[in-house]
Write a protein that holds these residues in place. Structure first.
Motif, PDB file in Angstrom:
ATOM      1  N   ALA A  71       0.826  -1.214   0.000  1.00  0.00           N
ATOM      2  CA  ALA A  71       0.000   0.000   0.000  1.00  0.00           C
ATOM      3  C   ALA A  71       0.859   1.263   0.000  1.00  0.00           C
ATOM      4  N   GLY A  72       2.175   1.079  -0.096  1.00  0.00           N
ATOM      5  CA  GLY A  72       3.042   2.246  -0.234  1.00  0.00           C
ATOM      6  C   GLY A  72       3.586   2.795   1.080  1.00  0.00           C
ATOM      7  N   TRP A  73       3.465   2.034   2.163  1.00  0.00           N
ATOM      8  CA  TRP A  73       4.047   2.488   3.425  1.00  0.00           C
ATOM      9  C   TRP A  73       5.552   2.236   3.409  1.00  0.00           C
ATOM     10  N   ASP A  74       6.242   2.997   4.246  1.00  0.00           N
ATOM     11  CA  ASP A  74       7.666   2.779   4.450  1.00  0.00           C
ATOM     12  C   ASP A  74       7.829   1.908   5.702  1.00  0.00           C
ATOM     13  N   CYS A  75       8.216   0.649   5.502  1.00  0.00           N
ATOM     14  CA  CYS A  75       8.252  -0.311   6.619  1.00  0.00           C
ATOM     15  C   CYS A  75       9.662  -0.734   6.976  1.00  0.00           C
ATOM     16  N   THR A  76       9.889  -0.942   8.259  1.00  0.00           N
ATOM     17  CA  THR A  76      11.142  -1.534   8.731  1.00  0.00           C
ATOM     18  C   THR A  76      10.801  -2.644   9.716  1.00  0.00           C
ATOM     19  N   VAL A  77      11.404  -3.815   9.531  1.00  0.00           N
ATOM     20  CA  VAL A  77      11.200  -4.922  10.465  1.00  0.00           C
ATOM     21  C   VAL A  77      12.469  -5.070  11.303  1.00  0.00           C
ATOM     22  N   LEU A  78      12.323  -5.040  12.630  1.00  0.00           N
ATOM     23  CA  LEU A  78      13.461  -5.282  13.518  1.00  0.00           C
ATOM     24  C   LEU A  78      13.345  -6.695  14.072  1.00  0.00           C
ATOM     25  N   GLU A  79      14.316  -7.524  13.790  1.00  0.00           N
ATOM     26  CA  GLU A  79      14.271  -8.921  14.228  1.00  0.00           C
ATOM     27  C   GLU A  79      15.501  -9.198  15.105  1.00  0.00           C
ATOM     28  N   ALA A  80      15.261  -9.679  16.325  1.00  0.00           N
ATOM     29  CA  ALA A  80      16.357  -9.884  17.282  1.00  0.00           C
ATOM     30  C   ALA A  80      17.266 -11.045  16.880  1.00  0.00           C
ATOM     31  N   SER A  81      16.676 -12.047  16.264  1.00  0.00           N
ATOM     32  CA  SER A  81      17.424 -13.258  15.949  1.00  0.00           C
ATOM     33  C   SER A  81      18.211 -13.096  14.649  1.00  0.00           C
ATOM     34  N   HIS A  82      18.989 -14.130  14.320  1.00  0.00           N
ATOM     35  CA  HIS A  82      19.714 -14.133  13.054  1.00  0.00           C
ATOM     36  C   HIS A  82      18.810 -14.553  11.903  1.00  0.00           C
ATOM     37  N   ARG A  83      17.559 -14.938  12.265  1.00  0.00           N
ATOM     38  CA  ARG A  83      16.649 -15.404  11.225  1.00  0.00           C
ATOM     39  C   ARG A  83      15.234 -14.864  11.500  1.00  0.00           C
ATOM     40  N   CYS A  84      14.433 -14.814  10.446  1.00  0.00           N
ATOM     41  CA  CYS A  84      13.027 -14.481  10.615  1.00  0.00           C
ATOM     42  C   CYS A  84      12.235 -15.774  10.784  1.00  0.00           C
ATOM     43  N   ILE A 277       7.454 -20.625   3.745  1.00  0.00           N
ATOM     44  CA  ILE A 277       6.494 -19.515   3.880  1.00  0.00           C
ATOM     45  C   ILE A 277       7.243 -18.242   4.245  1.00  0.00           C
ATOM     46  N   THR A 278       8.143 -18.361   5.230  1.00  0.00           N
ATOM     47  CA  THR A 278       8.963 -17.211   5.610  1.00  0.00           C
ATOM     48  C   THR A 278       9.741 -16.718   4.384  1.00  0.00           C
ATOM     49  N   GLU A 279      10.337 -17.675   3.656  1.00  0.00           N
ATOM     50  CA  GLU A 279      11.121 -17.302   2.472  1.00  0.00           C
ATOM     51  C   GLU A 279      10.248 -16.594   1.446  1.00  0.00           C
ATOM     52  N   GLY A 280       9.021 -17.062   1.310  1.00  0.00           N
ATOM     53  CA  GLY A 280       8.090 -16.435   0.370  1.00  0.00           C
ATOM     54  C   GLY A 280       7.859 -14.970   0.715  1.00  0.00           C
ATOM     55  N   PHE A 281       7.637 -14.697   1.992  1.00  0.00           N
ATOM     56  CA  PHE A 281       7.469 -13.304   2.421  1.00  0.00           C
ATOM     57  C   PHE A 281       8.761 -12.518   2.209  1.00  0.00           C
ATOM     58  N   LEU A 282       9.888 -13.170   2.543  1.00  0.00           N
ATOM     59  CA  LEU A 282      11.165 -12.446   2.452  1.00  0.00           C
ATOM     60  C   LEU A 282      11.514 -12.108   1.004  1.00  0.00           C
ATOM     61  N   ARG A 283      11.026 -12.903   0.049  1.00  0.00           N
ATOM     62  CA  ARG A 283      11.249 -12.539  -1.362  1.00  0.00           C
ATOM     63  C   ARG A 283      10.616 -11.182  -1.657  1.00  0.00           C
ATOM     64  N   GLN A 284       9.550 -10.861  -0.923  1.00  0.00           N
ATOM     65  CA  GLN A 284       8.844  -9.590  -1.151  1.00  0.00           C
ATOM     66  C   GLN A 284       9.381  -8.458  -0.273  1.00  0.00           C
ATOM     67  N   VAL A 285       9.689  -8.774   0.990  1.00  0.00           N
ATOM     68  CA  VAL A 285      10.027  -7.697   1.932  1.00  0.00           C
ATOM     69  C   VAL A 285      11.395  -7.885   2.595  1.00  0.00           C
ATOM     70  N   GLY A 286      12.197  -8.823   2.071  1.00  0.00           N
ATOM     71  CA  GLY A 286      13.485  -9.134   2.697  1.00  0.00           C
ATOM     72  C   GLY A 286      14.367  -7.906   2.903  1.00  0.00           C
ATOM     73  N   ASP A 287      14.293  -6.965   1.978  1.00  0.00           N
ATOM     74  CA  ASP A 287      15.161  -5.786   2.082  1.00  0.00           C
ATOM     75  C   ASP A 287      14.697  -4.824   3.186  1.00  0.00           C
ATOM     76  N   ARG A 288      13.550  -5.103   3.789  1.00  0.00           N
ATOM     77  CA  ARG A 288      13.052  -4.234   4.870  1.00  0.00           C
ATOM     78  C   ARG A 288      13.467  -4.739   6.250  1.00  0.00           C
ATOM     79  N   VAL A 289      14.118  -5.931   6.287  1.00  0.00           N
ATOM     80  CA  VAL A 289      14.376  -6.571   7.579  1.00  0.00           C
ATOM     81  C   VAL A 289      15.782  -6.276   8.080  1.00  0.00           C
ATOM     82  N   SER A 290      15.873  -5.905   9.338  1.00  0.00           N
ATOM     83  CA  SER A 290      17.154  -5.704   9.989  1.00  0.00           C
ATOM     84  C   SER A 290      17.333  -6.831  11.008  1.00  0.00           C
TER      85      SER A 290
END
Ligand SMILES: Cc1cc2nc3c(=O)[nH]c(=O)nc-3n(C[C@H](O)[C@H](O)[C@H](O)COP(=O)(O)OP(=O)(O)OC[C@H]3O[C@@H](n4cnc5c(N)ncnc54)[C@H](O)[C@@H]3O)c2cc1C
Lengths: 524, 201
Positions: A71-84, A277-290
């Protein structure tokens, strides 16, 4: 002559016999009441440069990043672990199992079918939102086999601990129960409320349920499998197991319903592991995850949310207009925050589950030599279950689940790795002779100690019997609502049915739809 | 942190492929003990920030060596024990330095009780822990003021029930256990903890 029952009367009859639940389900089948809603989908207004910080890369967090991003939002995901993925966790060659106090690297052979879903493993066919995402994200699915009646049932208290096939056990159980039901029908006025035709159907149902002889006596059944022959020669029936012996094990109370409800067919799984499933999402938003970004502080302000997090040994800050948070409630209570008191009380109300799972690599697919392809063997011991893989049928090796304790996982969690492995070997060899020599390379996961999780699934109810009390539901509604309109808790923890990915997704959808509605209604 | 990660990598059984493996380190205390070790009631993990280095060292060593957290009814201790069982002297030292850098935020009070009764009950405690519950290194007694009150309640219960302070090598624990015999039931525990709370108001 008995008067025929009307449709409405029939429903009342069912209600008297089976409680209100029976009416709701039967009603839906007869088309009186509405069936469940379709998959949840969102139609969000354009983000217009708005920003969101998403705390935790669990499936609910990733779905939020995906939807808001679209929808055009600017998103950032903060993940504590080494993996989502959080509790979506597939263990395969080289995987780090970050269990505090018992870290392991998985040593399974490096092959696509050699994996173990240590968290979520089953997708019910009715979990439409999740299935919808799988389709959208190109996650290939296959059928998961939960109940396979060729698998074993083992209890030290039954037949001297000799394992029997599930099909033998349940066929006999049904036979004896049907015989009792048929007798009861003959001896009492059980057929009273039905027409003769209906009573005849009911008796026929009982007969076929138990495979009774003409005289309504159970004398064994070929359904339990042939003792010998069956193709080119006459099939010989197996001996019956005495009813008494069947009742020696509590499985009598459980085995006829393992294929019911949410673990009933059809179940699915992603090909190659649940983390697809996680990989599927990450193909779309992987660049938003820290990654390795551990949230330390959440400050909700009037115009946004300030989040501090630890990464690379430094404390960093991020500010966003809105915040979606799938960090487990029992970890949120340890963060610096400015949440209101009732919100904190609600966070503290939620307790954490204790699930435990373990797996072995099998040097050969010994179960296939026993005609087992997928499914679960049930053991009345602490390891409880052995799951056989659907993946890699007829290959040389496979990965089997060696233990699954959903409710009381602390028993194994408190053991050392060596003790855990020995316990599963000792339990498993009661079902499969030579188990000890056939399996290797254990992987164990005590969810109570998994880094950044420390639990399995939210426990809202204080007791199963008590269910959802008014007070509990009040806490739930408090956590579902946003703080200051800016901070939303999400995840299966914010649902009335925790421990399902579908719930995690629906909770995220609820939060996004709520925010969307408020933004659309806000004065420009 | 990087140094520690390397040390850990060296402990991994298979060295050949260690380079491509996901690294981990021993600085995982805050997962349970909360931001800057402030304590987390959600998982019953107490405040570490502000804890005396000598006390932290003793407890980590006790946990590691099975002197604390080994009793089958010490639920919280059992949760902590394996967290420490793999720690080296170096990583304990590293953790102490790390904890020393944390911002100390006094724990939130969750317990109330009869302060007068609590004051009386606290008198014998003051001998070692100090009149303001500020602790005394020479006597090996940690500060109590500012610690999570729910944690102190659990520990008093554990001492009383013999879940803590019974290991033959736990010298300080045995002393403490002897002192708790003056407490009579939950009410006393509540009151003395409420009084300790009042010292950090
Ligand atoms: C043993 C087991 C079996 C299950 N079986 C099934 C099943 O068969 N089918 C099914 O549908 N579901 C199953 N589930 C449930 C399913 O896994 C969960 O419902 C779902 O994955 C939860 O997703 P979530 O979005 O709530 O987040 P979670 O998966 O809980 O993720 C939370 C995330 O937050 C991160 N985090 C924690 N602390 C911080 C911090 N301070 N800063 C930043 N990030 C942080 C974590 O690392 C994690 O990635 C099972 C779960 C378990 C444990």
């Amino acid at each position: 002559m008995v008067k025929p029952v009307s449709r409405r009367e029939f429903l009342n009859l069912l209600a008297a016999a089976g409680g209100a639940g029976a009416v709701v389900k039967a009603g839906a089948a007869l088309g009186i009441m509405p069936a469940e809603a379709a998959a949840s989908t969102l139609d969000l207004a354009a983000g217009n440069g708005r920003s969101a910080v998403i705390l935790g890369g669990g499936i609910s967090g990733l779905a939020t990043a995906y939807e808001l991003g679209k929808a055009g939002w600017d998103c950032t995901v903060l993940e504590a672990s080494h993996r989502c993925g959080g509790r979506i966790f597939t263990v395969r060659h080289g995987t780090l199992i970050d269990e505090l106090g018992n870290r392991q690297y998985c040593e399974f052979d490096d092959e696509p079918h050699m994996y173990f879903n240590a968290g979520a493993a089953r997708i019910p066919n009715t979990h439409r939102t999740l299935l919808g995402y799988c389709k959208k994200l190109g996650v290939e699915l296959e059928i998961f086999i939960n109940e396979n009646k060729t698998c074993w049932v083992q209890d030290d208290a039954m037949l001297g601990g000799k394992p029997v096939r599930n099909i033998e056990y349940t066929t006999h159980l049904r036979g004896f129960v049907a015989e009792m039901m048929a007798k009861a029908m003959h001896e009492t006025d059980m057929d009273e409320p039905f027409t003769e035709e209906e009573a005849g159907t009911l008796l026929g149902m009982i007969r076929s349920f138990g495979d009774l002889s003409e005289d309504d006596v159970y004398r064994g059944s070929l359904n339990a499998g042939f003792d010998s022959g069956g193709f080119l020669n006459q099939g010989a029936q197996k001996d019956i197991i005495a009813f008494r012996d069947l009742l020696k094990t509590p499985f009598a109370m459980r085995l006829l319903s393992t294929n019911e409800g949410e673990t009933g067919p059809i179940l699915l799984q992603p090909r190659g592991g649940m983390d697809q499933i996680t990989e599927g999402f990450l193909r779309q938003v992987g660049d938003r995850v820290s990654y390795r970004a551990m949230v330390a502080s959440i400050q909700v302000r009037d115009d946004g949310v300030e989040v501090a997090y630890d990464q690379d040994g430094a404390r960093r800050q991020i500010r966003a207009d809105y915040c979606f948070n799938c960090i487990p409630t029992h970890l949120v209570t340890g963060l610096d925050h400015n949440f209101p008191a009732d919100y904190v009380r609600a966070l503290k109300h939620v307790l954490r589950g204790e699930a435990y799972k373990a797996a072995f690599q099998a040097k050969e697919r010994f179960w296939e030599k026993q005609d087992i392809y997928g499914g679960i063997s049930w053991m009345n011991n602490r390891s409880q279950q052995i799951w056989y893989p659907v993946a890699g049928i007829h290959r040389r090796k496979g990965v089997i689940l060696a233990a699954y304790d959903y409710g009381g996982g602390m028993y194994h969690t408190r053991m050392t790795q060596q003790e855990r492995v020995e316990a599963h070997l000792a339990d498993g060899e009661k079902v499969h002779a030579n188990y000890r020599d056939l399996v290797e390379k254990p992987a164990t996961v005590g969810w109570h100690r998994m880094n950044h999780m420390l639990g399995c699934s939210a426990r809202w109810r204080r007791s199963f019997r008590e269910g959802w009390t008014g007070e509990t539901e009040q806490h739930y509604r408090t956590l579902q609502a946003p703080v200051n309109g800016r901070h939303y808790m999400i995840g299966d923890q914010i649902s009335m049915r925790s421990a399902w990915m579908e719930s995690a997704l629906l909770s995220a959808h609820w939060a996004m739809a709520d925010l969307d509605r408020r933004l659309r209604n806000a004065p420009a | 942190m990087i140094r520690l990660a390397l040390i850990c990598l060296l402990c991994i059984p298979s060295l050949a492929s260690a380079a491509e493996r996901e690294p981990f380190d021993d600085r995982y205390c805050t997962t349970c003990h909360g931001t800057d070790g402030r304590g987390n009631e959600g998982v019953q993990a107490p405040r570490l920030a502000g804890m005396e280095p000598w006390y932290l060292k003793r407890q980590l060593e006790n946990y590691r060596d099975g002197i604390r957290g080994a009793h089958p009814d010490d639920i919280e201790g059992l949760a902590m024990q394996p967290m420490a069982s793999g720690l080296t002297d170096e990583s304990i030292q590293d953790i102490i330095e790390w904890v020393g850098g944390w911002n100390y935020v006094p724990a939130e009070h969750t317990i109330s009780g009869d302060l007068d009764a609590g004051r009386t009950l606290y008198q014998p405690c003051a001998t070692c822990h100090g009149a303001d519950a500020e602790g005394n290194e020479a006597l090996g007694a940690p500060a109590l003021a500012g610690q999570n009150d729910w944690y102190m309640v659990t520990q008093l219960r554990n001492f009383l029930a013999g879940y803590r302070g019974v290991h033959p090598q736990d010298v300080y624990g045995a002393q403490m256990r002897a002192m708790t015999t003056g407490l009579n039931g939950e009410n006393d525990i509540n009151n003395v903890v409420a009084y300790i709370n009042s010292l950090s108001d």
